[in-house]
Design an enzyme around this catalytic site. Structure first.
Site, mmCIF file in Angstrom:
data_model
loop_
_atom_site.group_PDB
_atom_site.id
_atom_site.type_symbol
_atom_site.label_atom_id
_atom_site.label_comp_id
_atom_site.label_asym_id
_atom_site.label_seq_id
_atom_site.Cartn_x
_atom_site.Cartn_y
_atom_site.Cartn_z
ATOM 1 N N TYR A 90 0.505 -1.132 -0.137
ATOM 2 C CA TYR A 90 0.075 0.277 -0.402
ATOM 3 C C TYR A 90 1.195 1.091 0.405
ATOM 4 O O TYR A 90 1.744 1.387 0.469
ATOM 5 C CB TYR A 90 -1.401 -0.015 1.021
ATOM 6 C CG TYR A 90 -0.627 -0.130 2.535
ATOM 7 C CD1 TYR A 90 -1.671 -0.406 3.213
ATOM 8 C CD2 TYR A 90 0.709 -0.067 3.285
ATOM 9 C CE1 TYR A 90 -1.139 -0.601 4.837
ATOM 10 C CE2 TYR A 90 0.773 -0.067 4.021
ATOM 11 C CZ TYR A 90 0.376 -0.341 5.137
ATOM 12 O OH TYR A 90 0.460 -0.682 6.210
ATOM 13 N N GLU A 91 0.277 2.694 -0.432
ATOM 14 C CA GLU A 91 0.455 3.726 -0.690
ATOM 15 C C GLU A 91 1.886 3.410 -1.964
ATOM 16 O O GLU A 91 2.647 4.622 -1.336
ATOM 17 C CB GLU A 91 1.952 4.208 0.686
ATOM 18 C CG GLU A 91 0.037 4.416 2.468
ATOM 19 C CD GLU A 91 -0.180 5.072 1.633
ATOM 20 O OE1 GLU A 91 -0.284 5.869 0.248
ATOM 21 O OE2 GLU A 91 -1.444 4.960 2.911
ATOM 22 N N GLY A 92 1.525 2.569 -2.812
ATOM 23 C CA GLY A 92 2.684 2.578 -4.178
ATOM 24 C C GLY A 92 2.998 1.451 -3.906
ATOM 25 O O GLY A 92 4.181 1.331 -3.351
#
Length: 586
Positions: free
Chosen positions: A438-440
């Site tokens: 997550y968050e890229g």
């Protein structure tokens, strides 16, 4: 379950001796802050993490979250711990004083954040994203929105979320189609579905403030047509207190591999009332204020898991008696020796230790530049911003890769017991796995580093980072160590410059190897710097152990850099030559 102990001695060394916190604060003009105050704040944070949050970790994993009658509840003790957290002011550490925040330096707050991640990653996630929402509202919202929402977000009376991802739109936000219809009163009606929303609903607070990306009716296509909206769970009454329920709901909660105590929700917006944050069609830039903060915090998740796993593995290795050590009997009163004396177990423990301590140094240095970006002169702020932009994808990706490696090693040190729930090591592995996603994803972080921060920037951020790390090298007093550190730094700079000449496809194929090569190189420089400082440390154990840890890192970990360097220069052909049908011989 491993009994978590905050790494206070290491942080005391890093902040007092290595980063010279007193001098740092004086240079920033905040001489009312000093190391003694920082140490007290961190010590109290350590006590909260150890005594209140850590004991809930296994309970959270076993109970998970529940959705009943449209409401989400979290595991036993989570909500009560949060009330203690905000009552003691931990949520307000970084908030603006104008809205009730303490405006503490990041070098005080970041160590506490690492400790919370180590103690209970599931619990920490909701407060983490609230801090990111605070940043977005502080920097981009209107004064009216700030007056209504910011103080209660900073205090933690209300929590915040980040709503980006949709079922068909993850990394490629150009595909996002949540709609925002303007209303006569200046508000907007938000309609759409968002997935993977951390803290989307819970019983901790009386309101939840969702930061939602959506498109206006006349928005241009692609990412240039995305706007950011503040959408509360409950609309505010005339006294700015939660009143009527907004038109949003929880569709479901995700059943996950790990972080089971964190409420990860599918959110449905059915004409929910929201307000524009920042300029129309400029929402992605506003959201990146949240995302960049969250990406560093996710890096701390990897660091926190690595520390917790190392502690559990070390405790076990000291107690577990098996066979005799090949270098000679270490426990003459017993039938066998503790496995900590087995070279392969020591190798695993030192891999955990040196990677963890190296990443902790990187996090502390990052926090120092966050202080400078907020409080320095205009020239220093610009410099710090470049360093932070360059290091953000490195911190997010490398620290989380390292966190999974360290937690896997923790399971391995315990052998069969590491695979059994009661020891807690397998939970750390499951929990930290999400941090690479997550968050890229970490592949996206690598593309960001080499594609945006290096090649598109024509090496400017890299050069600024080189100069700043060069200052650490110049301060090394041992001339041999200084020479080796400088050679390492110069090699990284030269290889980075070589990447500027690659075409876009070669850049993409080299991305992950370049990020790893960068991380191993820069952390190697930090190890030379730390070990040199440690020779003058007040703590004699640190004075001895840092040098030995540096030697292990240089001999056993740093050679990974060379493999990544070779791979990143191999070109795109080996990656793209195979045809789609040749993957599975169809």
């Amino acid at each position: 379950m491993p009994q978590y102990r905050a790494p206070m001695a290491d942080y005391q060394f890093l902040l007092k001796e290595w980063l010279a916190l007193d001098s740092h604060y004086q240079q920033l003009g905040i001489s009312d802050f000093d190391f003694e105050l920082a140490n007290e704040v961190i010590a109290q944070g350590a006590k909260f993490a150890e005594d209140v949050i850590a004991p809930l970790n296994r309970t959270g994993d076993e109970q998970g979250c529940k959705l009943e009658n449209g409401k989400v509840t979290t595991p036993d003790g989570f909500a009560q711990a949060y009330q203690e957290y905000i009552a003691n002011g931990w949520n307000s550490m970084l908030g603006a004083a104008e809205y009730g925040g303490q405006e503490l330096p990041y070098t005080m707050a970041v160590p506490v954040h690492e400790m919370l991640h180590s103690a209970n990653l599931s619990w920490r996630l909701t407060s983490m994203l609230t801090e990111s929402a605070v940043l977005a509202v502080t920097r981009h919202a209107t004064d009216d929105l700030k007056s209504k929402y910011l103080a209660k977000l900073i205090s933690g009376e209300w929590t915040g979320t980040m709503n980006l991802t949709e079922p068909h739109a993850g990394t490629d936000l150009a595909l996002l189609n949540t709609k925002a219809e303007p209303q006569e009163d200046g508000s907007y009606k938000i309609t759409g579905n968002k997935i993977f929303i951390t803290g989307g609903d819970h019983e901790w607070t009386s309101n939840i403030i969702h930061m939602v990306l959506a498109r206006l009716p006349d928005a241009p296509s692609g990412v240039k047509g995305i706007s950011l909206f503040l959408v509360p769970k409950f609309l505010l009454d005339e006294n700015n207190e939660p009143g009527e329920a907004n038109a949003l709901s929880v569709g479901s909660i995700e059943h996950k591999m790990g972080i089971k105590g964190s409420p990860t929700c599918v959110m449905n917006y059915d004409g929910a009332t929201g307000w524009l944050v920042g300029e129309a069609n400029k929402g992605l830039a506003c959201m990146f204020t949240m995302m960049n903060d969250a990406r560093f915090q996710v890096g701390l998740e990897g660091l926190g898991a690595a520390e917790a796993s190392f502690q559990g593995a070390l405790d076990y290795a000291r107690e577990r008696v098996q066979s005799r050590a090949p270098q000679g009997i270490q426990n003459p009163d017993g039938k066998a020796d503790p496995i900590v004396f087995q070279p392969d177990v020591a190798r695993m423990l030192l891999t955990q230790k040196t990677q963890t301590e190296g990443c902790r140094a990187l996090a502390a240095l990052y926090a120092k530049y966050m202080d400078i970006e907020r409080l320095g002169s205009d020239e220093d702020k610009a410099m710090a911003a470049q360093v932070l932009q360059f290091l953000t994808p490195v911190c997010k990706a490398f620290m989380t890769d390292m966190g999974l490696e360290a937690s896997n090693l923790g399971v391995q040190v315990l052998g069969g017991h590491g695979y059994i729930r009661e020891w807690g090591m397998e939970q750390l592995t499951r929990d930290v796995r999400i941090a690479q996603l997550y968050e890229g994803t970490n592949g996206i972080q690598a593309l960001d580093l080499i594609g945006r921060k290096l090649t598109r920037d024509k090496g400017e951020m890299m050069e600024t980072t080189y100069v700043e790390f060069g200052k650490l090298v110049s301060a090394i007093q041992n001339t041999d160590m200084q020479s080796q550190a400088q050679a390492l730094l110069d090699d990284w700079r030269a290889s980075s410059a070589d990447c500027l000449r690659l075409d876009p496809t070669d850049v993409a194929s080299a991305a992950c190897d370049y990020l790893a090569y960068t991380a191993y190189s820069l952390i190697g420089v930090l190890w030379y710097s730390m070990a040199d400082t440690a020779t003058r440390s007040e703590n004699q154990t640190i004075a001895s152990a840092k040098g030995k840890s540096r030697d292990f890192y240089i001999a056993r970990i740093l050679p990974r850099r060379d493999a990544h360097k070779i791979a990143m220069k191999a070109g795109k052909a080996s990656v793209l030559a195979i045809a789609d049908s040749e993957f599975d011989y169809l």
